[in-house]
Design an enzyme around this catalytic site. Structure first.
Site, mmCIF file in Angstrom:
data_model
loop_
_atom_site.group_PDB
_atom_site.id
_atom_site.type_symbol
_atom_site.label_atom_id
_atom_site.label_comp_id
_atom_site.label_asym_id
_atom_site.label_seq_id
_atom_site.Cartn_x
_atom_site.Cartn_y
_atom_site.Cartn_z
ATOM 1 N N HIS A 79 -3.351 6.727 3.829
ATOM 2 C CA HIS A 79 -3.522 5.477 3.367
ATOM 3 C C HIS A 79 -4.903 4.978 4.067
ATOM 4 C CE1 HIS A 79 -4.149 1.532 2.044
ATOM 5 N NE2 HIS A 79 -3.528 0.856 2.861
ATOM 6 N N CYS A 83 0.894 -1.288 -0.041
ATOM 7 C CA CYS A 83 0.011 -0.042 0.037
ATOM 8 C C CYS A 83 0.927 1.324 -0.051
ATOM 9 C CB CYS A 83 -0.852 -0.131 1.185
ATOM 10 S SG CYS A 83 -1.909 -1.349 1.566
ATOM 11 N N ASN A 131 -9.980 -0.638 1.743
ATOM 12 C CA ASN A 131 -8.906 -0.514 1.320
ATOM 13 C C ASN A 131 -8.306 -0.818 0.015
ATOM 14 O OD1 ASN A 131 -5.886 -0.543 1.289
ATOM 15 N ND2 ASN A 131 -5.855 -1.966 3.208
HETATM 16 N N1 ACO Z 1 -16.590 -9.810 11.418
HETATM 17 C C1 ACO Z 1 -16.744 -10.023 12.712
HETATM 18 N N2 ACO Z 1 -15.857 -10.534 13.611
HETATM 19 C C2 ACO Z 1 -14.584 -10.696 13.109
HETATM 20 C C3 ACO Z 1 -14.181 -10.222 12.010
HETATM 21 C C4 ACO Z 1 -15.303 -10.034 10.830
HETATM 22 N N3 ACO Z 1 -15.184 -9.407 9.610
HETATM 23 N N4 ACO Z 1 -13.018 -10.249 11.673
HETATM 24 C C5 ACO Z 1 -12.376 -10.560 12.874
HETATM 25 N N5 ACO Z 1 -13.332 -10.798 13.879
HETATM 26 C C6 ACO Z 1 -13.230 -11.249 15.097
HETATM 27 C C7 ACO Z 1 -12.171 -11.809 15.597
HETATM 28 O O1 ACO Z 1 -12.142 -13.494 15.416
HETATM 29 C C8 ACO Z 1 -11.732 -11.563 17.209
HETATM 30 O O2 ACO Z 1 -12.597 -12.493 17.725
HETATM 31 P P1 ACO Z 1 -12.198 -13.170 19.179
HETATM 32 O O3 ACO Z 1 -11.843 -11.973 20.102
HETATM 33 O O4 ACO Z 1 -13.372 -13.993 19.595
HETATM 34 O O5 ACO Z 1 -10.890 -13.900 18.789
HETATM 35 C C9 ACO Z 1 -12.321 -10.287 17.121
HETATM 36 O O6 ACO Z 1 -13.266 -10.085 15.930
HETATM 37 C C10 ACO Z 1 -11.299 -9.169 17.283
HETATM 38 O O7 ACO Z 1 -10.395 -9.323 16.187
HETATM 39 P P2 ACO Z 1 -9.165 -8.425 16.194
HETATM 40 O O8 ACO Z 1 -8.319 -9.124 14.888
HETATM 41 O O9 ACO Z 1 -8.427 -8.226 17.309
HETATM 42 O O10 ACO Z 1 -9.817 -7.139 15.720
HETATM 43 P P3 ACO Z 1 -9.153 -5.661 15.395
HETATM 44 O O11 ACO Z 1 -9.932 -4.650 16.229
HETATM 45 O O12 ACO Z 1 -7.740 -5.795 15.327
HETATM 46 O O13 ACO Z 1 -9.526 -5.547 13.915
HETATM 47 C C11 ACO Z 1 -8.723 -5.503 11.578
HETATM 48 C C12 ACO Z 1 -9.273 -6.274 12.821
HETATM 49 C C13 ACO Z 1 -9.802 -4.452 11.133
HETATM 50 C C14 ACO Z 1 -8.452 -6.248 10.669
HETATM 51 C C15 ACO Z 1 -7.536 -4.505 12.229
HETATM 52 O O14 ACO Z 1 -6.564 -5.292 13.003
HETATM 53 C C16 ACO Z 1 -6.919 -3.719 10.939
HETATM 54 O O15 ACO Z 1 -7.415 -2.968 10.370
HETATM 55 N N6 ACO Z 1 -5.746 -4.072 10.862
HETATM 56 C C17 ACO Z 1 -4.844 -3.496 9.826
HETATM 57 C C18 ACO Z 1 -5.136 -4.346 8.430
HETATM 58 C C19 ACO Z 1 -4.626 -3.610 7.349
HETATM 59 O O16 ACO Z 1 -4.571 -2.353 7.227
HETATM 60 N N7 ACO Z 1 -4.053 -4.302 6.216
HETATM 61 C C20 ACO Z 1 -3.653 -3.707 5.011
HETATM 62 C C21 ACO Z 1 -2.195 -3.351 5.084
HETATM 63 S S1 ACO Z 1 -1.967 -2.493 3.551
HETATM 64 C C22 ACO Z 1 -1.334 -3.428 2.354
HETATM 65 O O17 ACO Z 1 -0.264 -3.490 1.802
HETATM 66 C C23 ACO Z 1 -2.382 -4.218 1.675
#
Ligand code: ACO
Length: 332
Positions: free
Chosen positions: A256, A116, A286
């Site tokens: 981003h 990204c 994203n």
């Molecule tokens: N719907 C419902 N529940 C979900 C979902 C979903 N889509 N996805 C995960 N959960 C659950 C998990 O299983 C977890 O459950 P548990 O507590 O029972 O284990 C709970 O929700 C919390 O999960 P986390 O992963 O801790 O949630 P978080 O608040 O970290 O949010 C997210 C997850 C949105 C992916 C976040 O971590 C994020 O945005 N990370 C950055 C990702 C990113 O930007 N990636 C791209 C980089 S750029 C590139 O080069 C492509």
């Protein structure tokens, strides 16, 4: 090489495919909810490429719009750089495919892989080539069809990403305008947290890799999240320092578009009020390397940028990488 010219953006264009996938659509595909996605990411919809559309098709439309905005002809381009994590194929480069599509017959062409952060990496590379006098007109494109490498059964990833492309023509601008400061970085130790494991020379494609879903995006969201929170502010501050501009002189911050919580945290760290921050992730999700140029393109269309404004771009992504650039806006 000594500096001869100032480099800046001459024109910009973007494109997103027609099909819209809503959070409610995703509720029918994986165990998730509209409320969870909005609360944890800020995303409401994303655009998805048609079955026959590849990354180079999205890139080509954005490129044509950028050329028109810059009033530069394709045959006057010296170089095309495409930043993408979802190229049409491993080779030839997507940049070569775009070169043929737009008939930029005199342009060199290559792809740049920085996740990204790719658009800002490309802007940095292109800028140096303009500043040095090597080239006059460079087309840089951030383009992704991530839906093609998405595991639509994995709720950790499929809710986040969308397809699209943004392009800019980089060329000579008035002294004192254009790109003023950069900060690029990488931390390869985090590479495994965001990757497409199979299909390259480490794990070539096989029946087994397909059965194990190894050609899709794999991500440890939480680790990427922590990394992003750390580097967004740091990279922006380093680029501002290089540009000799303080954070309170920033007129527009274009981060981003990955997660609203990451954007809020970066804005807070820089002491910026949200009216100076471009946010459009609720519509597009994203779009990886395309997110910053699409956000910039929309901000310009909405009249949010005028000549002389200090604009800060900052991204992070697969690699792991980060990249920031500060510009004094040169377009009228
Ligand atoms: N719907 C419902 N529940 C979900 C979902 C979903 N889509 N996805 C995960 N959960 C659950 C998990 O299983 C977890 O459950 P548990 O507590 O029972 O284990 C709970 O929700 C919390 O999960 P986390 O992963 O801790 O949630 P978080 O608040 O970290 O949010 C997210 C997850 C949105 C992916 C976040 O971590 C994020 O945005 N990370 C950055 C990702 C990113 O930007 N990636 C791209 C980089 S750029 C590139 O080069 C492509």
């Amino acid at each position: 090489m000594s500096k001869i010219y100032a480099a800046g953006i001459l024109g910009i264009g973007c494109y997103v495919p027609e099909k819209i996938l809503t959070n409610h659509d995703l509720e029918k595909m994986v165990d998730t909810s509209n409320e969870w996605i909005i609360e944890r990411t800020g995303i409401k919809t994303r655009h998805i490429a048609a079955p026959e559309q590849a990354t180079s098709d999205l890139a080509t439309i954005a490129a044509q719009r950028a050329l028109q905005s810059a009033n530069v002809k394709a045959e006057d381009l010296d170089l095309i750089i495409v930043a993408t994590a979802s190229p049409d194929m491993a080779f030839p480069s997507t940049a070569c495919l775009v070169q043929e599509n737009i008939k930029a017959t005199k342009a060199a062409a290559f792809d740049l892989s920085a996740g990204c952060s790719g658009f800002v990496y490309s802007l940095t590379v292109a800028s140096q080539m303009i500043v040095s006098g090597l080239y006059k007109n460079i087309l840089i494109i951030g383009a992704e069809a991530l839906s093609k490498i998405m595991n639509w059964k994995d709720r950790n990833t499929c809710i986040l990403f969308g397809d699209g492309a943004g392009a800019a023509v980089i060329g000579r601008v008035e002294d004192g305008y254009g790109t003023l400061g950069f900060n690029l970085g990488a931390d390869g130790s985090g590479g495994h947290t965001l990757c497409q494991p199979a299909g390259g020379s480490r794990i070539p494609a096989s029946l087994e890799t397909v059965e194990k879903d190894m050609h899709y995006i794999h991500m440890s969201g939480n680790e990427v999240f922590k990394f992003a929170i750390k580097v967004m502010g740091e990279a922006a501050n380093a680029a501002l320092q290089a540009a000799n501009i303080s954070a309170n002189e920033v007129d527009l911050f274009v981060p981003h578009q990955a997660n609203i919580r990451i954007i809020n945290s970066a804005a807070k760290r820089l002491g910026l009020s949200m009216d100076k921050v471009v946010v459009n992730l609720e519509k597009y999700g994203n779009t990886s390397a395309a997110s910053i140029p699409i956000a910039l393109c929309e901000a310009l269309e909405q009249g949010r940028i005028k000549k002389g404004d200090n604009v800060a771009l900052v991204g992070f992504g697969a690699g792991l990488t980060w990249a920031a650039c500060v510009l004094k806006w040169s377009m009228e």
